[in-house]
Design a protein around this motif. Structure first.
Motif, PDB file in Angstrom:
ATOM      1  N   GLN A   1       5.303  -7.731 -17.143  1.00 59.59           N
ATOM      2  CA  GLN A   1       4.417  -7.662 -18.444  1.00 59.59           C
ATOM      3  C   GLN A   1       3.512  -6.475 -18.389  1.00 59.59           C
ATOM      4  OE1 GLN A   1       2.830 -11.592 -19.510  1.00 59.59           O
ATOM      5  NE2 GLN A   1       0.984 -10.797 -20.536  1.00 59.59           N
TER       6      GLN A   1
ATOM      7  N   PHE B   1       5.330  -3.552 -19.483  1.00 59.22           N
ATOM      8  CA  PHE B   1       5.583  -3.512 -21.171  1.00 59.22           C
ATOM      9  C   PHE B   1       4.362  -3.151 -21.884  1.00 59.22           C
ATOM     10  CE2 PHE B   1       5.762  -6.166 -25.004  1.00 59.22           C
ATOM     11  CZ  PHE B   1       6.552  -5.684 -25.786  1.00 59.22           C
TER      12      PHE B   1
ATOM     13  N   ARG C   1      10.761  -0.938 -22.858  1.00 58.71           N
ATOM     14  CA  ARG C   1      10.750  -1.763 -24.237  1.00 58.71           C
ATOM     15  C   ARG C   1      10.486  -3.054 -24.343  1.00 58.71           C
ATOM     16  NH1 ARG C   1      15.128   1.445 -24.072  1.00 58.71           N
ATOM     17  NH2 ARG C   1      16.379  -0.490 -24.269  1.00 58.71           N
ATOM     18  N   SER C   2      10.855  -3.524 -23.298  1.00 59.80           N
ATOM     19  CA  SER C   2      10.663  -5.188 -23.396  1.00 59.80           C
ATOM     20  C   SER C   2      10.629  -5.612 -22.032  1.00 59.80           C
ATOM     21  CB  SER C   2      12.344  -5.687 -23.925  1.00 59.80           C
ATOM     22  OG  SER C   2      12.926  -5.596 -22.884  1.00 59.80           O
ATOM     23  N   TYR C   3      10.341  -6.786 -21.976  1.00 59.02           N
ATOM     24  CA  TYR C   3      10.025  -7.461 -20.375  1.00 59.02           C
ATOM     25  C   TYR C   3      11.308  -7.366 -19.846  1.00 59.02           C
ATOM     26  CZ  TYR C   3       9.695 -11.707 -17.595  1.00 59.02           C
ATOM     27  OH  TYR C   3       9.645 -12.639 -16.670  1.00 59.02           O
ATOM     28  N   ASP C   4      12.432  -7.911 -20.432  1.00 56.89           N
ATOM     29  CA  ASP C   4      13.367  -7.660 -19.765  1.00 56.89           C
ATOM     30  C   ASP C   4      14.126  -6.275 -19.360  1.00 56.89           C
ATOM     31  OD1 ASP C   4      14.090 -10.499 -19.894  1.00 56.89           O
ATOM     32  OD2 ASP C   4      15.315 -10.266 -21.543  1.00 56.89           O
TER      33      ASP C   4
ATOM     34  N   GLY D   1       9.085 -13.761 -22.360  1.00 56.22           N
ATOM     35  CA  GLY D   1      10.408 -13.057 -23.060  1.00 56.22           C
ATOM     36  C   GLY D   1      10.795 -13.955 -24.168  1.00 56.22           C
ATOM     37  N   GLU D   2      11.812 -13.409 -25.059  1.00 55.41           N
ATOM     38  CA  GLU D   2      12.143 -14.073 -26.259  1.00 55.41           C
ATOM     39  C   GLU D   2      13.255 -15.094 -26.153  1.00 55.41           C
ATOM     40  OE1 GLU D   2      12.683 -10.354 -28.001  1.00 55.41           O
ATOM     41  OE2 GLU D   2      10.492 -10.360 -27.082  1.00 55.41           O
TER      42      GLU D   2
END
Ligand code: AMP
Ligand code: FE
Ligand code: FE
Ligand code: ZN
Length: 280
Positions: free
Chosen positions: A144, A147, A153-156, A254-255
């Protein structure tokens, strides 16, 4: 399909802010209740600190909370995580061991922050601690922070490029082996189950070794499992006398990932796990 539509009322793998989840223990239980869950294990990494708050919320909302923890291990067996059910949050000697594991988590994250800074991805330890809000520190908090800083670009993507094993900022855990984790849970009266077996390297060799020290369950029902993986776990459960367990592993970060109550767990699971208390 959501839990109410599917009738999935049992979730034996959930995380809160007491480790690397994003919601307070009470809010995790609220969300679970709203999704139709009536029995929930709060299984924060190396911590039982959220159990009292979750249980209080559960009493108000009609959710039975099973005290649990998830012990991430370090060994040649890949990501072998051991869930421990029905452990006592008031057990002082267990808490001593969990505190040691949490302290090791803290040192590991400090080393990873140093590595990230040296690699040209500056993050501040103070910000990582703020994100964790006192919970058991883990790589998700670092992800996090990375990010937020715009380094990924993303948490993952933080895991994919920097934090996963064999990635540049990775530091090995100092902690328990899978055998030691199962033994620790047993020594403190808990019932151990192997979490998300799909991440274990050498599962068929490891399982009998863990059964020999008291493993009682295997997390057959899990969102990321293919039907084949679930079938393989159920076959191992039958062969080795293990209780098939399951859960969402909800973190609220995350999504994607499985939401609370998003995995079918057979109703007889709780009774079967309870029958394994006090014996290996
Ligand atoms: P740690 O205990 O600090 O090594 O962090 C492990 C935790 O990071 C796991 O319990 C998951 O919550 C999360 N995690 C591990 N691998 C990934 C990944 N590839 N993508 C997103 N989260 C992950
Ligand atoms: Fe986690
Ligand atoms: Fe895990
Ligand atoms: Zn988990």
């Amino acid at each position: 399909m959501d839990a109410i539509a599917a009738g999935y009322t049992i979730d034996l793998h959930t995380h809160s802010l007491r480790s690397d989840g994003a919601l307070s223990p009470a809010d995790v239980v609220k969300r679970a209740a709203a999704r139709g869950v009536t029995i929930q294990a709060l299984s924060d990494h190396d911590s039982l600190a959220g159990v009292a708050e979750a249980s209080a919320a559960g009493r108000d909302l009609g959710v039975r909370i099973i005290p649990a923890t998830e012990l991430n291990t370090e060994s040649e067996w890949g990501d072998a995580h051991v869930l421990g059910y029905f452990i006592d949050p008031a057990d002082g000697s267990l808490e001593d061991r969990l505190r040691w594991l949490r302290e090791n988590r803290g040192r590991r994250i400090e080393l990873m922050v140093e590595k990230l800074n040296a690699l040209g991805y500056p993050v501040e330890l103070a910000r990582v601690l703020e994100i964790a809000q006192g919970g058991a520190l883990g790589r998700p908090h670092l992800a996090q922070a990375l990010f937020e800083k715009g380094h990924v670009r993303s948490y993952d993507a933080a895991f994919d490029t920097l934090l996963a094993k064999d990635s540049p900022a990775y530091v090995e855990r100092v902690g328990l082996t899978p055998t030691e984790a199962v033994t620790l849970i047993r020594e403190h009266g808990g019932v151990p189950s192997l979490a998300h077996p799909g991440t274990v390297v050498g599962l068929d060799e490891l399982l009998p070794k863990l059964v020999a020290v008291g493993l009682a369950g295997i997390e057959a029902y899990y969102g990321a499992h293919s039907p084949e993986m679930t079938a393989r776990c159920l076959a191992s459960a039958r062969a080795l006398g293990l209780v098939p367990t399951g859960g969402s592993d909800f973190h609220g970060r995350g999504e994607h990932g499985t939401d609370l109550g998003g995995v079918f767990v057979p109703p007889e699971t709780i009774e079967r796990l309870e029958s394994r208390r006090g014996r290996a």
